[in-house]
Design a protein around this motif. Sequence first.
Motif, PDB file in Angstrom:
ATOM      1  N   HIS A 125      -4.759   0.030  -3.023  1.00 45.10           N
ATOM      2  CA  HIS A 125      -4.708   1.894  -2.029  1.00 45.10           C
ATOM      3  C   HIS A 125      -6.381   2.174  -1.886  1.00 45.10           C
ATOM      4  O   HIS A 125      -6.816   3.431  -2.074  1.00 45.10           O
ATOM      5  CB  HIS A 125      -4.537   3.438  -3.171  1.00 45.10           C
ATOM      6  N   THR A 141       0.804  -1.190   0.544  1.00 43.43           N
ATOM      7  CA  THR A 141      -0.086   0.042  -0.230  1.00 43.43           C
ATOM      8  C   THR A 141       0.744   1.451   0.167  1.00 43.43           C
ATOM      9  O   THR A 141       1.954   1.083   0.516  1.00 43.43           O
ATOM     10  CB  THR A 141      -0.873   0.135   0.973  1.00 43.43           C
ATOM     11  N   GLY A 142       0.335   2.524   0.157  1.00 46.89           N
ATOM     12  CA  GLY A 142       0.785   3.508  -0.086  1.00 46.89           C
ATOM     13  C   GLY A 142       0.504   4.526  -1.260  1.00 46.89           C
ATOM     14  O   GLY A 142      -0.846   4.319  -1.757  1.00 46.89           O
ATOM     15  N   ILE A 144      -7.800  -2.841   1.549  1.00 47.43           N
ATOM     16  CA  ILE A 144      -6.818  -2.870   2.818  1.00 47.43           C
ATOM     17  C   ILE A 144      -7.109  -3.328   4.324  1.00 47.43           C
ATOM     18  O   ILE A 144      -6.518  -4.003   4.962  1.00 47.43           O
ATOM     19  CB  ILE A 144      -5.884  -1.558   2.908  1.00 47.43           C
ATOM     20  N   THR A 180       1.832  -6.836   5.992  1.00 47.47           N
ATOM     21  CA  THR A 180       1.542  -4.876   5.438  1.00 47.47           C
ATOM     22  C   THR A 180       2.401  -4.229   4.999  1.00 47.47           C
ATOM     23  O   THR A 180       3.406  -3.818   5.468  1.00 47.47           O
ATOM     24  CB  THR A 180       0.367  -4.355   6.107  1.00 47.47           C
ATOM     25  N   GLU A 205       3.867  -0.689   4.229  1.00 44.79           N
ATOM     26  CA  GLU A 205       3.689   1.002   3.278  1.00 44.79           C
ATOM     27  C   GLU A 205       4.512   1.062   2.349  1.00 44.79           C
ATOM     28  O   GLU A 205       5.282   1.590   3.634  1.00 44.79           O
ATOM     29  CB  GLU A 205       2.448   1.274   4.720  1.00 44.79           C
ATOM     30  N   LYS A 208       4.007   1.867  -5.509  1.00 43.34           N
ATOM     31  CA  LYS A 208       3.792   0.764  -5.433  1.00 43.34           C
ATOM     32  C   LYS A 208       3.852  -0.079  -7.499  1.00 43.34           C
ATOM     33  O   LYS A 208       4.137  -1.351  -7.283  1.00 43.34           O
ATOM     34  CB  LYS A 208       2.609   0.707  -5.712  1.00 43.34           C
ATOM     35  N   GLU A 214       6.280   4.573   0.358  1.00 42.03           N
ATOM     36  CA  GLU A 214       5.904   6.201   1.016  1.00 42.03           C
ATOM     37  C   GLU A 214       7.647   6.259   0.472  1.00 42.03           C
ATOM     38  O   GLU A 214       8.866   6.329  -0.231  1.00 42.03           O
ATOM     39  CB  GLU A 214       6.578   7.000   2.379  1.00 42.03           C
TER      40      GLU A 214
END
Length: 386
Positions: free
Chosen positions: A343, A27-28, A348, A359, A361, A34, A363
């Motif tokens: 996303h 995710t992110g 999620i 998970t 994540e 991603k 950034e």
Amino acid sequence: MLTSLAIANYRSILSVTIALGPLNLITGPNGSGKSNLYKALRLLAQTASGGVIHSLADEGGLHSTFWAGPEEITGAMRRGEAEIQGGPRKDVVRLKLGFASETFGYTISLGLPEPQQSAFCFDPEIKRECIFNGPYYRPASALVDRKGNVVKIRSGRQWEVVSQHVPSYDSMFDAHADPSAAAEVFHVREMIRSWRFYDHFRTDSDAPARKPQLGTRTPVLHHDGRDLAAALQTIIEIGDKEALDRAIEDAFPGCHLRIVTGNDGRFSIQFHQKGLLRPLTGAELSDGTLRFILWVAALLTPRPPALMVLNEPETSLHPDLLPALARLIGHACQHSQVWVISHANRLINALNQHPECHTIELEKVLGQTEVMGQDMLSTPTWYWPD
């Protein structure tokens, strides 16, 4: 099962190493990387089918895929105390991809060729490939080592040169996959070839999944869903029919599927919906309903792969269908390692309730993709071959 994945110098990924579990959720925010992580994994998969060089060409060539930032982002740059700027490079530029699994690990390093008098002077070259045993590469754990055109295989305490003329544009998987002479190469190649990617189901009005199709036994749904009816019938006959019925009931209470065969051998879908006097055909289904049925056929495959990668499976689905999709994904991870790139908050949140969900994540910091919250102590140990 893959236990870790490492990527260096690919688009927004300067250097990332991540631990993996049975169910991995990537995710992110938009633009966090991603898609680049997904593309890097697909590129790694191409090494086992002879397509890595052509895949790089489709992306604009190796040079355009290299990390475009400075070779090193210093602490002063991160704190805003120094400008983001490059300098003389300390190392040659290489795109590096690798993974470790419960059996073997593999790394590949790609670079540009030396200046030459050839029209193909921008073709990427495979500089190094290694197959190793253990959670990360060490010289002592290397089993197969390819440098340039030379491939060596460990035989006891000695190295045996098995080829000195592997073309720079071919992987060692293309040249040495004889199970009797190079069992490790064969094993890793077949493991990678078993990976399955789904990211482009067709649900438009002309999609083949909407139309009757000549049916053959289909244990693996095609990546665009063209053989949907045959895949569903295969699940009904030799797969988990009860899981299929539960998945449809979970998403569409009171509904069920039936596959009918015409006199010409063509298979078609009939979707029986509560309250209607006749079933709906594939051509009448909404995009969201058809897409969910496609995910049912993909995830309940009677021939589970070692790794199944789902890129934004929430596309075209109503948010109310996402918890049912999460439960279907959870069922699939009992038989395959699963990656989900998403996303959609509702998907999620639902996946995070699964006990096996890991998970990751992402950034972006100064243009560089990083794993949120990961530091030196939580990053898996990883070493690249020299």
